[in-house]
Scaffold this active site. Sequence first.
Site, PDB file in Angstrom:
ATOM      1  N   TYR A  62       0.838  -1.206   0.000  1.00 29.76           N
ATOM      2  CA  TYR A  62       0.000   0.000   0.000  1.00 29.76           C
ATOM      3  C   TYR A  62       0.875   1.259   0.000  1.00 29.76           C
ATOM      4  CZ  TYR A  62      -4.361   2.552   0.692  1.00 29.76           C
ATOM      5  OH  TYR A  62      -5.443   3.375   0.527  1.00 29.76           O
ATOM      6  N   LYS A  91      -3.211   8.639   3.017  1.00 29.07           N
ATOM      7  CA  LYS A  91      -4.443   8.437   3.786  1.00 29.07           C
ATOM      8  C   LYS A  91      -4.275   8.882   5.242  1.00 29.07           C
ATOM      9  CE  LYS A  91      -7.103   6.592   0.592  1.00 29.07           C
ATOM     10  NZ  LYS A  91      -8.269   7.329   0.048  1.00 29.07           N
TER      11      LYS A  91
END
Length: 253
Positions: free
Chosen positions: A154, A161
């Site tokens: 990720y 995020k």
Amino acid sequence: MSNLLDGKTIVVMGVANKRSIAWGCAKSLLDNGAKVILTYQNDRLKRQLEKLVPEGTPMIECDVAEDSNVENTFNEIHEKYGNIDGVVHAIAYADKKTLEGGVIDVEKDGYNLAQDVSAYSLISVSRFASRIMNPSGSIATLTYMGSTRAIPSYNMMGVAKAALESNVRYLASDLGPNKIRVNAISAGAIKTLAVTGIKNHGDLLKESKARTVDGEPVDTTQVGNVATFLMSDLSTGLTGDIIYADKGVHLLA
């Protein structure tokens, strides 16, 4: 159709295709009586949306790369449709090179682009949307638990995020006096166009499914229903929070 959102006008930003989480949100909002206005980045995406949405659904161009574009979009929305009651921000991006490498390999331009589109855009959208938003308005964005855990592959999106979730808290504080709430939905891993851009995304999806409490992955409809709740008056006591819609994956990680 439910009347939960009757009389409310909600802007949904980031629908890419019928598999996107943003479309799950838009469909749930429509099913619950909201008037939905969609924004699109460019003509290519507009053509895709025209094949997907009900006839007559308002669509307005908005490339969040520049503040002026965002301001013009919400000015146009206000001129054509009046005040709004909510925004679903489902926008994130990092270039292929940045996504494929580890954070240690991220270069400045790639870092800045990911942060600009994925995190800063929420600030810009909130600034201009709040100016035309009715009291008890709601802003919701989409995040993922890679913001707080080092999820394999990720990488840079997890960093972006994390910034996005911090923005949620500060924006909730800033907009609280205006009776506008700001929250994020932390969705589970779903096979969307965005996820396929992540290296080894198949492994991520498989692992996420294995860690749900019932052994079945969350879907876009379930995430969309959380968005409907956040846009409704049922959630007026909730702001600055991260709501997990991942069937318990975050409990086991």
